[in-house]
Structures are given as structure tokens and as C-alpha cells.
Design a protein around this motif. Structure first.
Motif, PDB file in Angstrom:
ATOM      1  N   GLY A 196       1.121  -1.444   0.298  1.00  0.00           N
ATOM      2  CA  GLY A 196       0.054  -0.477  -0.034  1.00  0.00           C
ATOM      3  C   GLY A 196       1.030   0.983  -0.557  1.00  0.00           C
ATOM      4  N   LEU A 197       1.863   1.508   0.504  1.00  0.00           N
ATOM      5  CA  LEU A 197       2.928   2.651   1.061  1.00  0.00           C
ATOM      6  C   LEU A 197       3.584   2.806  -0.236  1.00  0.00           C
ATOM      7  N   ALA A 198       3.556   1.382  -0.951  1.00  0.00           N
ATOM      8  CA  ALA A 198       5.103   1.640  -1.930  1.00  0.00           C
ATOM      9  C   ALA A 198       3.488   2.628  -3.218  1.00  0.00           C
ATOM     10  N   LEU A 199       2.781   1.957  -3.778  1.00  0.00           N
ATOM     11  CA  LEU A 199       2.011   2.589  -4.537  1.00  0.00           C
ATOM     12  C   LEU A 199       1.068   3.551  -4.260  1.00  0.00           C
ATOM     13  N   VAL A 200       1.236   4.186  -2.962  1.00  0.00           N
ATOM     14  CA  VAL A 200       0.515   5.597  -3.046  1.00  0.00           C
ATOM     15  C   VAL A 200       1.371   6.586  -3.046  1.00  0.00           C
ATOM     16  N   THR A 201       2.417   6.060  -2.877  1.00  0.00           N
ATOM     17  CA  THR A 201       4.409   6.861  -2.724  1.00  0.00           C
ATOM     18  C   THR A 201       4.438   6.797  -4.470  1.00  0.00           C
ATOM     19  N   GLY A 202       4.887   5.806  -4.799  1.00  0.00           N
ATOM     20  CA  GLY A 202       4.846   5.214  -6.567  1.00  0.00           C
ATOM     21  C   GLY A 202       6.531   5.381  -6.220  1.00  0.00           C
ATOM     22  N   VAL A 203       6.314   4.559  -5.794  1.00  0.00           N
ATOM     23  CA  VAL A 203       8.251   4.128  -5.655  1.00  0.00           C
ATOM     24  C   VAL A 203       8.138   2.219  -5.396  1.00  0.00           C
ATOM     25  N   CYS A 204       9.260   1.129  -5.530  1.00  0.00           N
ATOM     26  CA  CYS A 204       9.692   0.192  -5.449  1.00  0.00           C
ATOM     27  C   CYS A 204       8.417   0.171  -5.759  1.00  0.00           C
ATOM     28  N   LEU A 205       7.697   0.269  -7.679  1.00  0.00           N
ATOM     29  CA  LEU A 205       6.416  -0.043  -7.414  1.00  0.00           C
ATOM     30  C   LEU A 205       6.559  -2.180  -8.189  1.00  0.00           C
ATOM     31  N   ARG A 206       7.673  -2.015  -8.277  1.00  0.00           N
ATOM     32  CA  ARG A 206       7.798  -3.648  -9.897  1.00  0.00           C
ATOM     33  C   ARG A 206       8.337  -4.800  -7.398  1.00  0.00           C
ATOM     34  N   LEU A 207       7.945  -4.075  -6.826  1.00  0.00           N
ATOM     35  CA  LEU A 207       8.469  -5.195  -5.252  1.00  0.00           C
ATOM     36  C   LEU A 207       6.631  -5.024  -5.139  1.00  0.00           C
ATOM     37  N   ALA A 208       6.736  -3.981  -5.358  1.00  0.00           N
ATOM     38  CA  ALA A 208       5.036  -4.186  -4.855  1.00  0.00           C
ATOM     39  C   ALA A 208       3.725  -4.804  -5.346  1.00  0.00           C
ATOM     40  N   ALA A 209       4.378  -4.829  -7.004  1.00  0.00           N
ATOM     41  CA  ALA A 209       3.441  -5.883  -7.821  1.00  0.00           C
ATOM     42  C   ALA A 209       3.924  -7.453  -7.394  1.00  0.00           C
ATOM     43  N   VAL A 210       5.404  -7.690  -7.369  1.00  0.00           N
ATOM     44  CA  VAL A 210       5.738  -8.917  -5.731  1.00  0.00           C
ATOM     45  C   VAL A 210       5.038  -9.508  -5.127  1.00  0.00           C
ATOM     46  N   GLY A 211       4.511  -8.337  -4.378  1.00  0.00           N
ATOM     47  CA  GLY A 211       4.021  -8.649  -2.701  1.00  0.00           C
ATOM     48  C   GLY A 211       2.854  -8.420  -3.071  1.00  0.00           C
ATOM     49  N   GLY A 212       2.008  -7.381  -4.562  1.00  0.00           N
ATOM     50  CA  GLY A 212       0.841  -8.009  -4.347  1.00  0.00           C
ATOM     51  C   GLY A 212      -0.272  -9.122  -4.671  1.00  0.00           C
ATOM     52  N   THR A 213       1.517  -9.848  -5.653  1.00  0.00           N
ATOM     53  CA  THR A 213       0.786 -10.645  -6.615  1.00  0.00           C
ATOM     54  C   THR A 213       0.930 -11.988  -4.804  1.00  0.00           C
TER      55      THR A 213
END
Length: 172
Positions: A95-112
């Protein structure tokens, strides 16, 4: 060792950037809200007495009631402190990565991992044999990472300019 740098940003029209940024922030809020509601028991999906801070497991309520093809596996995970910690960390960090726009690749992995687990625990699905909202969240997360949506009304461009991030593209 390669010195090639990569900045992930798709040049698009202003309306497309606004839609991508709004989608990124909205998806981030889905994760952040679930994190905050489970942590504090804000009374929407989680009552105050069911909050993690009240000593309740983040996973037991849901996982102990799963039904379907993989329910045995998921019920065995219910209430496990490591599962609870990873689930809460995943919700908050994605959630924090998506809201701020940082580490979106890691956020995609975590979200998966987070949404994929919920998706698998729901099989077979009630309303559609293949697709539900958790699968859509996964796909949208990967799309946002692929187009560099963190740079649209976010900290993504600044984040990608940092030397350690430039040297480790998986941090984009």
C-alpha cells in the motif's frame, strides 16, 4: 559489470498519466486501508476487539473459514504468527509503495503474493470460474509497475534517480 541505467517511464498523454496516478493511489489505498483496519480495528471490516493491536491474529478469522479446493492448506496457516506478520507487512508495504510511487516492481511482487494467496484460498470462485477482484488487483499492480506509474504524481522519478536504485533496477 554493466553501467547501463534504466528509467521506467512511459511517455503518455496528460489524461493517461492522471488516470494511471489515480489508479495507482486508489489501489494503494485498498492495501493500506486493509492494513490499517486490521491493525487498529477501525470498525469497518474489523471490529476494535478484532484488531491486531488487541492481540487478534490477522489471518485466523479469514483463513480458518476457507472452503474449497485448497482449504486444508489455508486452514493450517490460520493464526500462524509468521503468516500474520508477512500478511500485515505485505498489506502495509504494498500500500505504501503504491501510494508513494516507489518500488513498484517489488509492490507488484508483494501484491501478487498477498492477493494471489487470497485468490487461491477462494477457489473455486463463486461468481466467475477464473477471474475475481484479487486477480484484477494483481494484474493492475503489474501494469502500473510496467508503465512506470510511480512517476505520475508520485515519488517514482526521484526514487529512480537515486544511485542505489539506478544500480539495482529491481528496486524501480
Amino acid at each position: 559489470m554493466s553501467t547501463r541505467t534504466e528509467t521506467v517511464v512511459v511517455t503518455t498523454s496528460r489524461p493517461t498519466r492522471v488516470i494511471a496516478a489515480t489508479t495507482r493511489i486508489a489501489l494503494g489505498f485498498v492495501y493500506l486501508w486493509a492494513f490499517l483496519d486490521k491493525l487498529f480495528g477501525l470498525g469497518i471490516a474489523t471490529p476494535r476487539e478484532g484488531a491486531v493491536l488487541a492481540g487478534t491474529s490477522a489471518s485466523a478469522g479469514y483463513l480458518s473459514h476457507t472452503e474449497g479446493a485448497l482449504s486444508g492448506f489455508f486452514r493450517a496457516l490460520a493464526g500462524n504468527p509468521a503468516v500474520d506478520a508477512l500478511f500485515m507487512l505485505g498489506l502495509g508495504a504494498v500500500g505504501l509503495a503504491l501510494v508513494t510511487g516507489v518500488c513498484l516492481r517489488l509492490a507488484a511482487v508483494g501484491g501478487t503474493l498477498v492477493m494471489g494467496g487470497i485468490y487461491l484460498s477462494s477457489l473455486p470462485l463463486d461468481n466467475n470460474p477464473i477471474v475475481d477482484d484479487h486477480l484484477v488487483y494483481i494484474l493492475v499492480g503489474w501494469l502500473l509497475a510496467a508503465i512506470g506509474a510511480g512517476s505520475f504524481a508520485g515519488l517514482g522519478a526521484w526514487w529512480q534517480s537515486q544511485p542505489v536504485v539506478r544500480d539495482h533496477r529491481w528496486l524501480f
